[in-house]
Structures are given as structure tokens and as C-alpha cells.
Scaffold this active site. Structure first.
Site, short mmCIF file in Angstrom:
data_model
loop_
_atom_site.label_atom_id
_atom_site.label_comp_id
_atom_site.label_asym_id
_atom_site.label_seq_id
_atom_site.Cartn_x
_atom_site.Cartn_y
_atom_site.Cartn_z
N LYS A 81 0.82 -0.94 0.24
CA LYS A 81 0.34 0.01 -0.20
C LYS A 81 1.11 1.21 0.24
O LYS A 81 1.65 1.60 1.09
CB LYS A 81 -0.68 -0.10 1.13
CG LYS A 81 -1.63 1.10 1.03
CD LYS A 81 -2.73 0.62 3.15
CE LYS A 81 -4.03 1.95 3.01
NZ LYS A 81 -4.51 1.44 3.82
N SER A 156 -9.52 1.69 3.17
CA SER A 156 -8.92 1.94 2.26
C SER A 156 -8.13 1.65 1.12
O SER A 156 -7.71 2.45 0.58
CB SER A 156 -8.66 3.42 2.93
OG SER A 156 -7.40 2.71 3.95
N SER A 180 -9.77 -1.18 6.77
CA SER A 180 -9.30 -0.77 5.44
C SER A 180 -8.74 -2.34 4.92
O SER A 180 -7.89 -2.65 4.09
CB SER A 180 -8.10 0.46 5.96
OG SER A 180 -8.56 1.68 5.88
N1 GLN Z 1 -13.43 3.55 6.94
C1 GLN Z 1 -12.29 4.33 7.67
C2 GLN Z 1 -11.80 5.60 7.38
O1 GLN Z 1 -13.09 5.92 6.79
C3 GLN Z 1 -11.76 3.47 8.30
C4 GLN Z 1 -9.72 3.40 7.13
C5 GLN Z 1 -8.65 2.43 7.96
O2 GLN Z 1 -8.66 1.91 8.54
N2 GLN Z 1 -8.03 3.54 6.95
O3 GLN Z 1 -11.25 6.33 8.44
#
Ligand code: GLN
Length: 488
Positions: A81, A156, A180
Site C-alpha cells: 500500500k 482504504s 481498511s
Molecule cells: N473507513 C475508515 C475511515 O475512513 C477506516 C479507514 C482505515 O481503516 N484506514 O477512517
């Protein structure tokens, strides 16, 4: 018939590399060919360097020829990532503010992967700074779900999931702050593991919300998750929240732990908003465990309803502080339309950050501001403790919890983009795990009528990844979901 090389598991490929049936260069060539064929449609990568990964593969082959192969990851291309630092490679967080940034060092997980012989392959797309659940917040445009290109792969870490599901890597790493890794894994028919907070070093991970962030693997199988976790787990003095715990042999533990387990079902995770097809598949998984002799216990996690509220206060508060460093002076983009120092800060940030990142910085600054700190931030921290206590109480009677990973299967690109609240709700089953610092894994547990993947989440006790993965594998071995591949 064996799957094509680019769709095989680490366990299978490492056996083939070891026996000399294939070389790492051949494996990488298969992955590159596949990537060239599908990447235009999937858009999993922010950038990739074919020459570099081929050179790494050649080095792995030379090492093996000299009798110095390093272990099961040696010669395996693993995608990262684009928030995990790889020395000399771009590191953008899918943000314009870091568009031209090149990482000057390796993250600890990168160092560990390299030490295990893995090949670092490409920079994978994400929601800008990991804020989102769909990768639609990427400055580079969304990644697409290989199971249905009109739908999101989740987020994400959507690029990490899409790349693996499309056969463009053999495993990938993501980061999980509120779901995420687990949510995109569920939406793409993959195994996604979020380790206990403190098990994997965060050094060299671009921080979003430091008290919640953890790095973890996306793999095709539970066994592969154990192999990658083995390589990246462990104490690191460069991360002050890293824990000193003994790291077991995760793969060996998989076959040693046979249950039967006591598994908890929390009624708060099966309420309003849960898609009926997801509910049905998860219920069938619960029935499977009951059928193999596990005791299914109803438990209560009464503070679940406050989790999203607490999360979006704590995560935004921490991000407003973490992202202060991107100021046009120390890092990345600097606006040219500037007259003085204050202007440099505000213009560079206004031009460099996308809407969702700005929304969260504003929210986070507000909840930390004097007069509001006690009402919001402090209270959210107290709620966090209550949520953790709910889990710890449940663990007095059960070994792990079973829940859906995501309330719905993959949604359409654009469907939730204009409605941040409905997007935030898609994390409802995953964020409690981050607030409580627990390990969680999502594994494939079926498909909707329309052919979209569904994920089962297993939440373990702190630092009990070995037990959690054994529970996951016992289900996986009795089903064939992981062998199903998208038509691309
Ligand atoms: N969807 C969650 C957020 O927007 C989690 C994102 C993540 O785990 N990086 O914060």
C-alpha cells in the site's frame, strides 16, 4: 487443474520455487504479464517498477542457486500500500501533497519483508491518507473491484485488495485504522488480517490515527496470512507502541489448534442495516462451527452503538495532528501562488489535500480545541475504554467472536461518494476492533446471488492471532470460496 501462477498461493509457489520447478523470475514475469493485461481496467497501482522487481527476483534466484534461500517468502512478489515506505520508491498516500515524494528509507515491515526474501512490488492505491472505505478518495482515481468493475473494491486499502484479487500480486500489505484491511478483503473474496495493536511495527507507515493504525496482510488463504504475519510481526524499538511479545510459529500453530472453540455472537452486530444476503452467509458460517462441535454463545457488546461516533472523534483528532507536518515546507507540494509564510502553509494545504482529508482535519481540529476538548475528545476516549471492556468481558466466556465484516457487499462506484455519513456506516463492524486494539481477520464466506463476495470476521483475544487464524482455517478448509476467481 492448478490455477495459473499469478493466482497461486505463497505456500504453493514457495514449494515450486524450492523444488526448482519454477524460478522467481518466471513467477514475476507471469505476474507482470497478468498486470499488463488487467491493470488498465482494475487500476490497483499508483506506480510500479518492473525493472526493479525483476532485479529482486534475479537476486532471489541467485540466492537459491547458492543454497541460501531464506524461507517461504523468498522470491514471492508482495505489493505494498502506498503509505508504507520503500527506500528509493515513490510514497504518495494517494495525495497530491506527496505527488513527487520519494521515500528516503524502508519501513520496518519493508526491511522485514526484504530480510525474508520477499520482492517489494509496486505502490498500491488507497483512499487519500487511508481516509475512506472505497478508494474513491484517491487523488489518482478509484480502484475497481475485480468481481464487478463498476463496483468499489472497498477501502482504504482498495488497491491492495484489487491487485491481489486480479492476480497482479501474490500477497499484499495494507493498513487498518478502522477496517481498511478487513473490509476490502471481504468485498474482494480475500483473507485480510488486522493484527493486535502493537504486534507489527508502524515505523515507516504514514500515520493516519496513530493509536488505531496497524499494518497487516492480504492473502488468498489463512495459511498465507500466517506466513506473511510471521515475517512482519515483532518488537521494534523504532515504534514506541510496539509490544515485546513472543512470536509463535503461526503456520505450525494452525494445525496444532483444533478446537472445538467457544465462539461468541454479539447481537449488536446483526441489527439494522445488515444486508439479508450477508446475514444469511454469516449465519451459515455460524451453523458450520456449531456443526463441528463449537459452542455458540450469545454475548453482548452494549457500547457498540457509540463506536462510530467515538472513532470519528479520535481518528480525526489524531489525523489533524499527524497531518500538520504536510505544510509545504518540510514535505511535498508547495504552492507557487504565495506571498508570505502563512500563505505557503494555507495555500499548499488547500491545493494538496482532497475534500475528505480537509473535512477530517477540520473536524479533528474542532474536537481538540479548547472548550470542546472535554466534551468531545475526552468523552470519546472514555467511550473507547467502555468498548474495550465490552470485548474483554465477552472474552471471559468465549475464545473469539464471529461477525459480518461489512454490512453490505461491494457498492457501486459513486453510490456513497456524496454521502460521507453512509460511507462511515460501512465500518460499523470493524472499527470496534481498532478502538479495542484487538486482532481481527476477514475470510471469504460466500457470494450474493449477483456473484459478489461476502466476508466473515473473526475477532480474537489480544495477541492470540494463532488461535484466531486456526479458527479461520478450520472454516476455510471445509469450503471452497478461496479457490473461486473473478472473471476478468
Ligand atoms: N473507513 C475508515 C475511515 O475512513 C477506516 C479507514 C482505515 O481503516 N484506514 O477512517
Amino acid at each position: 487443474m492448478a490455477a495459473p501462477l499469478h493466482y497461486q498461493t505463497i505456500a504453493e509457489l514457495s514449494a515450486r520455487l524450492q523444488s526448482g520447478e519454477i524460478t522467481s523470475v518466471q513467477l514475476v514475469q507471469a505476474v507482470l504479464e497478468r498486470t499488463r493485461a488487467v491493470e488498465e481496467r482494475v487500476h490497483a497501482f499508483n506506480s510500479r517498477d518492473e525493472t526493479d522487481v525483476l532485479a529482486q527476483a534475479a537476486a532471489s534466484d541467485a540466492r537459491r542457486a547458492a543454497g541460501k534461500a531464506l524461507g517461504p517468502l523468498d522470491g514471492i512478489p508482495i505489493g505494498l500500500k502506498d503509505v508504507i515506505a520503500v527506500d528509493g520508491q515513490p510514497l504518495t498516500a494517494s495525495s497530491k501533497i506527496l505527488a513527487n515524494f520519494v521515500s528516503p528509507y524502508d519501513a520496518t515491515v519493508t526491511t522485514k519483508l526484504k530480510a525474508a526474501g520477499a520482492l517489494c512490488w509496486g505502490r498500491l492505491n488507497l483512499d487519500e491518507f487511508a481516509m475512506g472505505s472505497s478508494t474513491e478518495n484517491s487523488a489518482n482515481g478509484p480502484s475497481r473491484n475485480p468481481w464487478d468493475l463498476e463496483r468499489v473494491p472497498g477501502g482504504s486499502s482498495g488497491g491492495s485488495a484489487a491487485a491481489l484479487a486480479a492476480g497482479e500480486a501474490i500477497a499484499t500489505l495494507g493498513s487498518d485504522t478502522g477496517g481498511s484491511i478487513r473490509q476490502p478483503a471481504a468485498l474482494c473474496n480475500l483473507v485480510g488480517l488486522k493484527p493486535t495493536y502493537g504486534l507489527v511495527s508502524r515505523y515507516g507507515l504514514i500515520a493516519y490515527a496513530s493509536s488505531l493504525d496497524q499494518i497487516g496482510p492480504f492473502t488468498r488463504t489463512v495459511e498465507d496470512a500466517a506466513l506473511v504475519l510471521q515475517a512482519i510481526a515483532g518488537y521494534d524499538e523504532c515504534d514506541s507502541t510496539s509490544f515485546k511479545v513472543e512470536i509463535p510459529d503461526y503456520r505450525a500453530e494452525l494445525s496444532k489448534r483444533k478446537g472445538p472453540w467457544r465462539l461468541g455472537i454479539a447481537k449488536e452486530y446483526f441489527g439494522e442495516g445488515l444486508d439479508p444476503e450477508v446475514a444469511k452467509a454469516v449465519q451459515a458460517a455460524i451453523d458450520h462451527y456449531r456443526g463441528i462441535g463449537c459452542e455458540i454463545v450469545e454475548v453482548s457488546l452494549p457500547h457498540t452503538k457509540y463506536a462510530i461516533g467515538a472513532y470519528y472523534i479520535i481518528a480525526t483528532a489524531e489525523c489533524s495532528s499527524n497531518l500538520a507536518r504536510f505544510d509545504g515546507i518540510r514535505y511535498g507540494h508547495r504552492s507557487s501562488a504565495t506571498r508570505d509564510a502563512v500563505d505557503i502553509y494555507s495555500q499548499s494545504r488547500a491545493e494538496g489535500f482532497g475534500d475528505e482529508v480537509k473535512r477530517r482535519i477540520i473536524l479533528g481540529t474542532y474536537v481538540l480545541s479548547s472548550g470542546y476538548y472535554d466534551a468531545y475528545y475526552l468523552r470519546a476516549q472514555k467511550v473507547r475504554t467502555l468498548i474495550r471492556n465490552d470485548f474483554l468481558k465477552a472474552y471471559e466466556t468465549v475464545d473469539a467472536l464471529l461477525t459480518p465484516t461489512s454490512p453490505t457487499p461491494a457498492f457501486r462506484i459513486g453510490e456513497k461518494a456524496a454521502d460521507p455519513l453512509s460511507m462511515y456506516l460501512s465500518d460499523i463492524y470493524t472499527i470496534g476492533v481498532n478502538l479495542a486494539g484487538l486482532p481481527g481477520v476477514s475470510i471469504p464466506c460466500g457470494f450474493t446471488q449477483a456473484g459478489l463476495p461476502i466476508g466473515l470476521q473473526i475477532i480474537g483475544k489480544p495477541f492470540e492471532e494463532a488461535e484466531m487464524l486456526a479458527i479461520a482455517r478450520s472454516y476455510e478448509q471445509a469450503h471452497d470460496w478461496t479457490t473461486r476467481l473473478p472473471q476478468l
